[in-house]
Each structure stands twice: as C-alpha cells, then as structure tokens.
Design an enzyme around this catalytic site. Structure first.
Site, mmCIF file in Angstrom:
data_model
loop_
_atom_site.group_PDB
_atom_site.id
_atom_site.type_symbol
_atom_site.label_atom_id
_atom_site.label_comp_id
_atom_site.label_asym_id
_atom_site.label_seq_id
_atom_site.Cartn_x
_atom_site.Cartn_y
_atom_site.Cartn_z
ATOM 1 N N ASN A 9 -20.141 -50.789 13.601
ATOM 2 C CA ASN A 9 -20.200 -51.673 14.759
ATOM 3 C C ASN A 9 -21.624 -52.208 14.849
ATOM 4 O O ASN A 9 -22.522 -51.508 15.299
ATOM 5 C CB ASN A 9 -19.824 -50.884 16.026
ATOM 6 C CG ASN A 9 -19.911 -51.741 17.276
ATOM 7 O OD1 ASN A 9 -20.090 -52.951 17.192
ATOM 8 N ND2 ASN A 9 -19.783 -51.102 18.438
ATOM 9 N N TRP A 10 -21.789 -53.445 14.373
ATOM 10 C CA TRP A 10 -23.143 -54.011 14.334
ATOM 11 C C TRP A 10 -23.629 -54.410 15.727
ATOM 12 O O TRP A 10 -24.800 -54.718 15.903
ATOM 13 C CB TRP A 10 -23.176 -55.250 13.423
ATOM 14 C CG TRP A 10 -23.078 -54.933 11.955
ATOM 15 C CD1 TRP A 10 -22.944 -53.691 11.372
ATOM 16 C CD2 TRP A 10 -23.103 -55.875 10.874
ATOM 17 N NE1 TRP A 10 -22.893 -53.807 10.010
ATOM 18 C CE2 TRP A 10 -22.985 -55.148 9.665
ATOM 19 C CE3 TRP A 10 -23.208 -57.263 10.802
ATOM 20 C CZ2 TRP A 10 -22.971 -55.756 8.416
ATOM 21 C CZ3 TRP A 10 -23.193 -57.878 9.559
ATOM 22 C CH2 TRP A 10 -23.084 -57.126 8.377
ATOM 23 N N LYS A 11 -22.723 -54.494 16.695
ATOM 24 C CA LYS A 11 -23.075 -54.970 18.037
ATOM 25 C C LYS A 11 -23.770 -56.343 17.922
ATOM 26 O O LYS A 11 -23.377 -57.134 17.060
ATOM 27 C CB LYS A 11 -23.927 -53.937 18.768
ATOM 28 C CG LYS A 11 -23.269 -52.542 18.702
ATOM 29 C CD LYS A 11 -23.881 -51.530 19.594
ATOM 30 C CE LYS A 11 -23.134 -50.206 19.418
ATOM 31 N NZ LYS A 11 -23.554 -49.177 20.349
ATOM 32 N N HIS A 97 -14.748 -51.336 24.027
ATOM 33 C CA HIS A 97 -15.984 -50.579 23.793
ATOM 34 C C HIS A 97 -16.660 -50.310 25.146
ATOM 35 O O HIS A 97 -16.605 -51.147 26.048
ATOM 36 C CB HIS A 97 -16.917 -51.376 22.875
ATOM 37 C CG HIS A 97 -18.082 -50.555 22.410
ATOM 38 N ND1 HIS A 97 -19.187 -50.347 23.201
ATOM 39 C CD2 HIS A 97 -18.284 -49.860 21.274
ATOM 40 C CE1 HIS A 97 -20.031 -49.560 22.549
ATOM 41 N NE2 HIS A 97 -19.509 -49.239 21.377
ATOM 42 N N GLU A 99 -19.593 -50.511 26.073
ATOM 43 C CA GLU A 99 -20.554 -51.532 26.504
ATOM 44 C C GLU A 99 -19.832 -52.718 27.149
ATOM 45 O O GLU A 99 -20.349 -53.342 28.077
ATOM 46 C CB GLU A 99 -21.417 -51.980 25.308
ATOM 47 C CG GLU A 99 -22.430 -50.907 24.941
ATOM 48 C CD GLU A 99 -22.807 -50.870 23.466
ATOM 49 O OE1 GLU A 99 -22.544 -51.834 22.735
ATOM 50 O OE2 GLU A 99 -23.361 -49.828 23.045
ATOM 51 N N GLU A 169 -15.323 -42.263 21.924
ATOM 52 C CA GLU A 169 -16.775 -42.420 21.970
ATOM 53 C C GLU A 169 -17.299 -41.933 23.315
ATOM 54 O O GLU A 169 -17.300 -42.695 24.296
ATOM 55 C CB GLU A 169 -17.144 -43.899 21.796
ATOM 56 C CG GLU A 169 -16.693 -44.497 20.482
ATOM 57 C CD GLU A 169 -17.556 -45.691 20.079
ATOM 58 O OE1 GLU A 169 -18.132 -45.630 18.995
ATOM 59 O OE2 GLU A 169 -17.680 -46.640 20.857
ATOM 60 N N GLY A 175 -25.718 -44.333 21.112
ATOM 61 C CA GLY A 175 -27.084 -44.845 21.018
ATOM 62 C C GLY A 175 -28.145 -43.911 21.572
ATOM 63 O O GLY A 175 -29.295 -44.297 21.746
ATOM 64 N N SER A 215 -23.588 -41.890 18.050
ATOM 65 C CA SER A 215 -24.707 -41.340 17.273
ATOM 66 C C SER A 215 -24.277 -40.613 16.002
ATOM 67 O O SER A 215 -24.876 -39.603 15.648
ATOM 68 C CB SER A 215 -25.569 -40.427 18.150
ATOM 69 O OG SER A 215 -26.154 -41.168 19.202
ATOM 70 N N GLY A 236 -22.591 -47.137 15.134
ATOM 71 C CA GLY A 236 -23.473 -48.218 15.563
ATOM 72 C C GLY A 236 -24.767 -48.201 14.771
ATOM 73 O O GLY A 236 -24.836 -48.682 13.640
ATOM 74 N N GLY A 237 -25.801 -47.609 15.350
ATOM 75 C CA GLY A 237 -27.154 -47.622 14.775
ATOM 76 C C GLY A 237 -27.214 -47.341 13.276
ATOM 77 O O GLY A 237 -27.836 -48.103 12.522
HETATM 78 P P1 PGA Z 1 -24.127 -45.453 17.955
HETATM 79 O O1 PGA Z 1 -23.015 -46.488 18.483
HETATM 80 O O2 PGA Z 1 -23.625 -44.942 16.615
HETATM 81 O O3 PGA Z 1 -25.382 -46.258 17.824
HETATM 82 O O4 PGA Z 1 -24.216 -44.369 18.955
HETATM 83 C C1 PGA Z 1 -21.654 -46.216 18.331
HETATM 84 C C2 PGA Z 1 -20.856 -47.275 19.038
HETATM 85 O O5 PGA Z 1 -21.268 -47.723 20.112
HETATM 86 O O6 PGA Z 1 -19.787 -47.687 18.560
#
Ligand code: PGA
Length: 253
Positions: A9-11, A97, A99, A169, A175, A215, A236-237
């Site tokens: 997930n590049w966001k 998601h 967010e 999640e 994050g 994470s 994500g990250g």
């Molecule tokens: P993260 O993000 O790996 O940076 O915690 C995961 C996500 O939000 O899908």
C-alpha cells in the site's frame, strides 16, 4: 492452500519514476512467487496505468487502486468509480482503510456500498478492518471488528463473500512501528474466520484470505505470516523499499 498475498500500500507516496524503479526491481527477482502467491501493488490513481503496463505478463502480480467512490458515475468532481477502474482493467481495490475511515469519515454503511459496487464491476475488494488503541486497551477489539464485518460485508451472498480479501489492520499498529504480536494477530484472524463461519459456513470461512497489516517489516513478516490464519500482509512503509518488500514477499507461506 488459500492464496497468500503480499500487498503493498503505497498510500500517497512515490512519483512515477520512483514507482517504476521500485516495481522493476521487485520484478527482477528470479524466483518471485509460488503458484499460490499473489503480489499486489496498491498505487495512487495517476500511477495505475503506467504500473499496469510494467506488470503485464506477470500472472501473479497485479496493480490495485486504494479507494473508489460509492457511486458508479456522476457529478462527483475529483472522485473515481469502480466502473472507471474496471474500464482500465483493475482487478483489486482497497476498501475501508483506516486512513479513509479516519480522515474522510468513511462509515461501515458507506463501505458496504463501495463493496457492492466493486463486486458489481468484478473488482476484488481488499476490505480493511481493525480497532483503535482505546478499544484494544479495553479489550473490545473482537466486538469492534465483528461489527465492521457485519455492517459492511455480511449482507453479501455466499458467492460474493467468497470473493472478498480481508485485511486486519489494528490502527495502533499502522505506521507506528508497533506490530501486533504473532499471538494477537493469530487470535484476531482466527476470530474473524470464526465470525465468518457463523455468518456463513466454515467451508466458506476457510477459503477467505485474511491479511495482516500494521508495521509489517522485513524482519517481522516471517513470524507473522507463519500463523495458521494469517495469509500474508498489507504493507505500507516497508513496501516503499524494494529490498524490504522483496524480503516480505519471500516470507509468504
Ligand atoms: P504500515 O501501513 O505498514 O506503514 O504500518 C500499513 C497500512 O496502512 O496498510
């Protein structure tokens, strides 16, 4: 065996050239996947088509959208619909998601509409669920996640439910560098499967891939993915660094 996913997930990160470089590096890995593995890159809308071009011919690598609107077309300036995504050949979309829930006020009811429209366009939803920290602190996570599933998914026919990918999640782990322990992840994934089996059947629950997100890092992926009910990750990250993401792919069961 259930399909095991390594979903990036590049966001709202990476430019066109940065994205191209990252995907090229991942694709250059010799033994990328096994038959039951699927790699997904969920990228920002402007990068969908160019990234799709790059993965053309790779059966087990796909590009996903990170969201779609709850209507198929109309006067919604700045939005993108499942129909538009389908028109360019997109096969997966992240729905719900945390967010999106947090910053764009997406509710379980609204997500239900998005799920229906994605399915109507033959796009597989990657449905995100997970509890915030205050709910976890009070041990309310099971009830919280069960409500998310019930209100956004359990209206589906068994046939459509079987098409869903779930990503658990926990919001406190996204994050933050704080991953759920393998015990916490397995416990919740098992609970999700159990909840699906009560609402539908245990045979259907066994078919559904449930990814862990929050994470996931190169050095934690193996242990997390080894849990019997964890079918890979939504990352994500660590998905923004080719070396890390390739190690995460290599950690799939
Ligand atoms: P993260 O993000 O790996 O940076 O915690 C995961 C996500 O939000 O899908």
């Amino acid at each position: 065996m259930r399909t095991q996913y390594s979903a990036a997930n590049w966001k709202m990160n990476l430019s066109l050239t940065e994205g191209e470089d990252l995907i090229k590096e991942i694709l250059s890995i010799k033994k990328l996947t096994a038959a039951h593995h699927q790699i997904i890159f969920a990228v920002p809308f402007p990068l969908l088509l160019p990234m799709m071009k790059l993965v053309e011919g790779y059966d087990r690598v796909a590009i996903a959208a990170q969201n779609c609107h709850q209507k198929l077309k109309g006067a919604f300036t700045g939005e993108t619909s499942a129909a538009l995504l389908a028109s360019i050949g997109i096969k997966y979309v992240i729905i719900g998601h945390s967010e999106r829930r947090q910053y764009f006020a997406e509710t379980n009811d609204l997500l239900k509409e998005k799920i229906d429209l994605a399915l109507s366009q033959n796009i597989t939803p990657i449905f995100c669920c997970g509890e915030p920290l205050d709910v976890r602190t009070k041990q309310g996570q099971n009830e919280f996640v069960a409500t998310q599933l019930k209100e956004s998914l359990f209206h589906l026919t068994p046939e459509n439910m079987a098409k869903i990918i779930i990503a658990y999640e926990p919001i406190w782990a996204i994050g933050t560098g704080q991953t759920a322990s393998t015990a916490q992840a397995q416990e919740m994934h098992q609970f999700i499967r159990q909840t699906i089996s009560v609402a539908y059947t245990s045979a259907l629950a066994k078919e559904i891939s449930i990814l862990y997100g929050g994470s996931v890092k190169a050095d934690t992926a193996q242990e997390l993915f080894s849990c019997p009910d964890v079918d890979g990750g939504l990352v994500g990250g660590a998905s923004l660094i080719s070396k890390d993401f390739s190690q995460i792919i290599a950690a799939l069961k």
